[in-house]
Design a protein around this motif. Structure first.
Motif, PDB file in Angstrom:
ATOM      1  N   LEU A   6      -2.103  -6.135  12.947  1.00  0.00           N
ATOM      2  CA  LEU A   6      -2.435  -5.953  11.408  1.00  0.00           C
ATOM      3  C   LEU A   6      -1.276  -5.880  10.580  1.00  0.00           C
ATOM      4  N   VAL A   7      -1.466  -6.166   9.350  1.00  0.00           N
ATOM      5  CA  VAL A   7      -0.477  -5.907   8.211  1.00  0.00           C
ATOM      6  C   VAL A   7      -0.732  -4.927   7.218  1.00  0.00           C
ATOM      7  N   TYR A   8      -0.061  -4.267   6.526  1.00  0.00           N
ATOM      8  CA  TYR A   8      -0.429  -3.012   5.425  1.00  0.00           C
ATOM      9  C   TYR A   8       0.750  -2.989   4.546  1.00  0.00           C
ATOM     10  N   ASP A   9       0.502  -2.299   3.324  1.00  0.00           N
ATOM     11  CA  ASP A   9       1.647  -2.057   2.481  1.00  0.00           C
ATOM     12  C   ASP A   9       2.073  -0.473   2.677  1.00  0.00           C
ATOM     13  N   VAL A  10       3.273  -0.378   2.148  1.00  0.00           N
ATOM     14  CA  VAL A  10       3.763   1.046   1.993  1.00  0.00           C
ATOM     15  C   VAL A  10       4.678   1.016   0.791  1.00  0.00           C
ATOM     16  N   THR A  11       4.050   1.936  -0.244  1.00  0.00           N
ATOM     17  CA  THR A  11       4.579   1.757  -1.585  1.00  0.00           C
ATOM     18  C   THR A  11       5.213   3.225  -2.006  1.00  0.00           C
ATOM     19  N   GLU A  12       6.059   3.183  -2.990  1.00  0.00           N
ATOM     20  CA  GLU A  12       6.391   4.463  -3.715  1.00  0.00           C
ATOM     21  C   GLU A  12       6.306   4.572  -4.931  1.00  0.00           C
ATOM     22  N   ASP A  13       6.174   5.575  -5.853  1.00  0.00           N
ATOM     23  CA  ASP A  13       6.258   5.509  -7.345  1.00  0.00           C
ATOM     24  C   ASP A  13       6.727   6.697  -8.141  1.00  0.00           C
ATOM     25  N   ASP A  14       7.096   6.580  -9.040  1.00  0.00           N
ATOM     26  CA  ASP A  14       7.741   7.810  -9.906  1.00  0.00           C
ATOM     27  C   ASP A  14       6.718   8.564 -10.527  1.00  0.00           C
ATOM     28  N   GLY A  15       5.381   8.463 -10.275  1.00  0.00           N
ATOM     29  CA  GLY A  15       4.366   8.957 -11.153  1.00  0.00           C
ATOM     30  C   GLY A  15       3.740   7.981 -12.053  1.00  0.00           C
ATOM     31  N   HIS A  16       4.280   7.153 -12.600  1.00  0.00           N
ATOM     32  CA  HIS A  16       3.706   6.235 -13.530  1.00  0.00           C
ATOM     33  C   HIS A  16       3.743   4.554 -13.012  1.00  0.00           C
ATOM     34  N   HIS A  17       4.967   4.376 -12.387  1.00  0.00           N
ATOM     35  CA  HIS A  17       4.896   3.023 -12.020  1.00  0.00           C
ATOM     36  C   HIS A  17       5.330   2.925 -10.324  1.00  0.00           C
ATOM     37  N   LEU A  18       4.915   1.621  -9.947  1.00  0.00           N
ATOM     38  CA  LEU A  18       5.395   1.464  -8.466  1.00  0.00           C
ATOM     39  C   LEU A  18       7.182   1.053  -8.523  1.00  0.00           C
ATOM     40  N   THR A  19       7.800   1.697  -7.699  1.00  0.00           N
ATOM     41  CA  THR A  19       9.352   1.583  -7.635  1.00  0.00           C
ATOM     42  C   THR A  19       9.851   0.981  -6.431  1.00  0.00           C
ATOM     43  N   GLN A  20       8.895   1.102  -5.273  1.00  0.00           N
ATOM     44  CA  GLN A  20       9.133   0.150  -4.353  1.00  0.00           C
ATOM     45  C   GLN A  20       7.804  -0.067  -3.306  1.00  0.00           C
ATOM     46  N   GLY A  21       8.009  -1.123  -2.683  1.00  0.00           N
ATOM     47  CA  GLY A  21       6.993  -1.744  -1.933  1.00  0.00           C
ATOM     48  C   GLY A  21       7.249  -2.603  -0.800  1.00  0.00           C
ATOM     49  N   ASP A  22       7.013  -2.481   0.370  1.00  0.00           N
ATOM     50  CA  ASP A  22       6.995  -3.145   1.577  1.00  0.00           C
ATOM     51  C   ASP A  22       5.820  -3.663   2.388  1.00  0.00           C
ATOM     52  N   ILE A  23       5.934  -4.730   2.899  1.00  0.00           N
ATOM     53  CA  ILE A  23       4.907  -5.321   3.990  1.00  0.00           C
ATOM     54  C   ILE A  23       5.296  -5.004   5.225  1.00  0.00           C
ATOM     55  N   TYR A  24       4.212  -4.276   5.869  1.00  0.00           N
ATOM     56  CA  TYR A  24       4.555  -3.945   7.482  1.00  0.00           C
ATOM     57  C   TYR A  24       3.563  -4.595   8.241  1.00  0.00           C
ATOM     58  N   HIS A  25       4.169  -4.861   9.591  1.00  0.00           N
ATOM     59  CA  HIS A  25       3.240  -5.601  10.655  1.00  0.00           C
ATOM     60  C   HIS A  25       3.273  -4.815  12.012  1.00  0.00           C
ATOM     61  N   VAL A  26       2.072  -4.415  12.460  1.00  0.00           N
ATOM     62  CA  VAL A  26       2.002  -3.514  13.928  1.00  0.00           C
ATOM     63  C   VAL A  26       1.467  -4.714  14.901  1.00  0.00           C
ATOM     64  N   SER A  27       2.210  -4.665  15.781  1.00  0.00           N
ATOM     65  CA  SER A  27       1.732  -5.672  16.984  1.00  0.00           C
ATOM     66  C   SER A  27       0.359  -5.449  17.605  1.00  0.00           C
ATOM     67  N   GLY A  28      -0.119  -6.443  18.172  1.00  0.00           N
ATOM     68  CA  GLY A  28      -1.622  -6.532  18.864  1.00  0.00           C
ATOM     69  C   GLY A  28      -1.659  -5.424  19.844  1.00  0.00           C
ATOM     70  N   ASP A  29      -0.497  -5.185  20.572  1.00  0.00           N
ATOM     71  CA  ASP A  29      -0.625  -4.151  21.623  1.00  0.00           C
ATOM     72  C   ASP A  29      -0.344  -2.811  20.767  1.00  0.00           C
ATOM     73  N   LEU A  30      -0.359  -2.808  19.569  1.00  0.00           N
ATOM     74  CA  LEU A  30       0.012  -1.356  18.997  1.00  0.00           C
ATOM     75  C   LEU A  30       1.061  -0.510  19.470  1.00  0.00           C
ATOM     76  N   THR A  31       2.167  -1.170  19.843  1.00  0.00           N
ATOM     77  CA  THR A  31       3.388  -0.613  20.243  1.00  0.00           C
ATOM     78  C   THR A  31       4.717  -0.917  19.312  1.00  0.00           C
ATOM     79  N   GLU A  32       4.563  -1.717  18.453  1.00  0.00           N
ATOM     80  CA  GLU A  32       5.686  -2.197  17.556  1.00  0.00           C
ATOM     81  C   GLU A  32       5.381  -2.274  16.370  1.00  0.00           C
ATOM     82  N   VAL A  33       6.328  -1.701  15.196  1.00  0.00           N
ATOM     83  CA  VAL A  33       6.211  -1.996  13.838  1.00  0.00           C
ATOM     84  C   VAL A  33       7.104  -2.586  13.202  1.00  0.00           C
ATOM     85  N   SER A  34       7.002  -3.819  12.454  1.00  0.00           N
ATOM     86  CA  SER A  34       8.188  -4.319  11.672  1.00  0.00           C
ATOM     87  C   SER A  34       7.954  -4.398  10.172  1.00  0.00           C
ATOM     88  N   ASN A  35       9.158  -4.205   9.625  1.00  0.00           N
ATOM     89  CA  ASN A  35       9.059  -4.189   7.983  1.00  0.00           C
ATOM     90  C   ASN A  35       9.173  -5.899   7.740  1.00  0.00           C
TER      91      ASN A  35
END
Length: 342
Positions: A278-307
């Motif tokens: 699966l893929v998902y996002d991880v974001t950060e904000d300053d309380g008003h706007h998003l300041t950072q965001g990346d897409i992550y991938h977790v392997s099918g065997d659920l052992t590895e995570v990649s940015n």
């Protein structure tokens, strides 16, 4: 000094402070600068007291607050000033550390599929089942648009609420109605009919819990009461469920409840690939706007995570992967981007 002038002096002195009361009688005297006697901000003080309070916070009746220069009584609470926010906290949270190895997958050949325009651009891209088109929407999920995955101008399919829209397996767009029906649109915008909405959800959220359907159709709880759980997403083969804990983070678990959930850490907007990864996002904000965001991938065997987007300059979020398991689209500040997982 007369009694009248004494009372006026007291009123003037009291005007320099604000009284914030939380259920249970805990009060903080705040100066005009918003600090209490210990130097903390109004928000910090409120949060500290709010952790042990269950009553809804309200503000004191000003007519009954002042009783003397050194003593302030608290009247019945009614409403809080709008500028003061109280964040509710779970009594306990499932705070865990993810136990995944760092993977080396990356998103390659990234290009802009559609640029932000004067109307604010597009969001929430979804690739069609045949991998040839992308469904988009505008701010507030207003309107359903479709464009070729190779590029071009998005065409308006219907002025519908895209939050309730999805691709069907045969490449049409279904929009669920409040009455339990759904309208079916061809990708060119032709309304093809109305039918009963499919009620085959394997997992669903209710009362801050995630439930799955048992073999007899009964509802079986997948989560406990140590957090508030929302937004279940089921894998294509129905074997896994991803969901969000509001105070802890993102989880993925066997849909039949046969094993412990895997905690992925901070993350939102999960979507499964055909192989169970699966893929998902991880974001950060300053309380008003998003300041950072990346897409992550977790392997099918659920052992590895990649940015997948590590090091790029996009605030990347809301990913979706096509049927080939490699083509990925996502949004960033009104623009839509496309790349390939490798």
């Amino acid at each position: 000094m007369t009694s009248s002038s004494s009372q006026s002096s007291k009123a003037i002195a009291a005007a320099a402070v604000a009284v914030l009361v939380l259920g249970g009688g805990a009060a903080f005297l705040l100066t005009r600068g918003g600090e209490d006697e210990s130097g903390g901000t109004a928000r910090q003080s409120a949060q500290e007291a709010g952790r042990s309070q269950s009553a809804k916070p309200q503000a004191a009746d000003a007519a009954q607050v002042l009783t003397g220069p050194e003593e302030i009584a608290v009247a019945e609470l009614r409403s809080l000033p709008r500028e003061i926010e109280i964040e509710s906290k779970a009594k306990t949270s499932t705070l865990r550390e993810p136990n995944l190895k760092k993977g080396n997958l990356r998103l390659a050949d990234v290009r802009e599929l559609i640029a932000k325009d004067e109307l604010g651009g597009f969001l929430a891209p979804r690739i069609s089942p045949d991998g040839l088109q992308v469904m988009l929407t505008r701010a507030g999920y207003q309107g359903i648009y479709v464009m070729p995955i190779g590029g071009g101008e998005p065409a308006l399919v219907a002025m519908e609420d895209a939050w309730n829209a999805r691709w069907t397996e045969d490449g049409r767009i279904a929009v669920k109605n409040a009455d339990g029906t759904e309208r079916l649109y061809a990708a060119d915008g032709t309304l093809e009919g109305v039918r009963e909405a499919e009620d085959n959800q394997i997992a669903f959220g209710e009362d801050d819990q995630i439930y799955v359907r048992g073999e007899g159709g009964e509802s079986v709880p997948l989560t406990g009461n140590d957090d508030r759980y929302i937004n279940p997403v089921v894998s294509g083969d129905g074997s896994r469920v991803a969901y969000l804990g509001l105070y802890s983070g993102l989880y993925v678990a066997p849909a039949d409840g046969s094993g412990e959930p895997l905690f992925l850490g901070t993350g939102t907007n999960p979507t499964f690939l055909a192989d169970g990864s699966l893929v998902y996002d991880v974001t950060e904000d300053d309380g008003h706007h998003l300041t950072q965001g990346d897409i992550y991938h977790v392997s099918g065997d659920l052992t590895e995570v990649s940015n997948l987007t590590e090091g790029d300059d996009h605030v990347s979020q809301v990913p979706h992967v096509g049927p080939d398991g490699e083509t990925l689209v996502y949004e960033s500040d009104g623009s839509i981007y496309i790349g390939r997982i490798q």
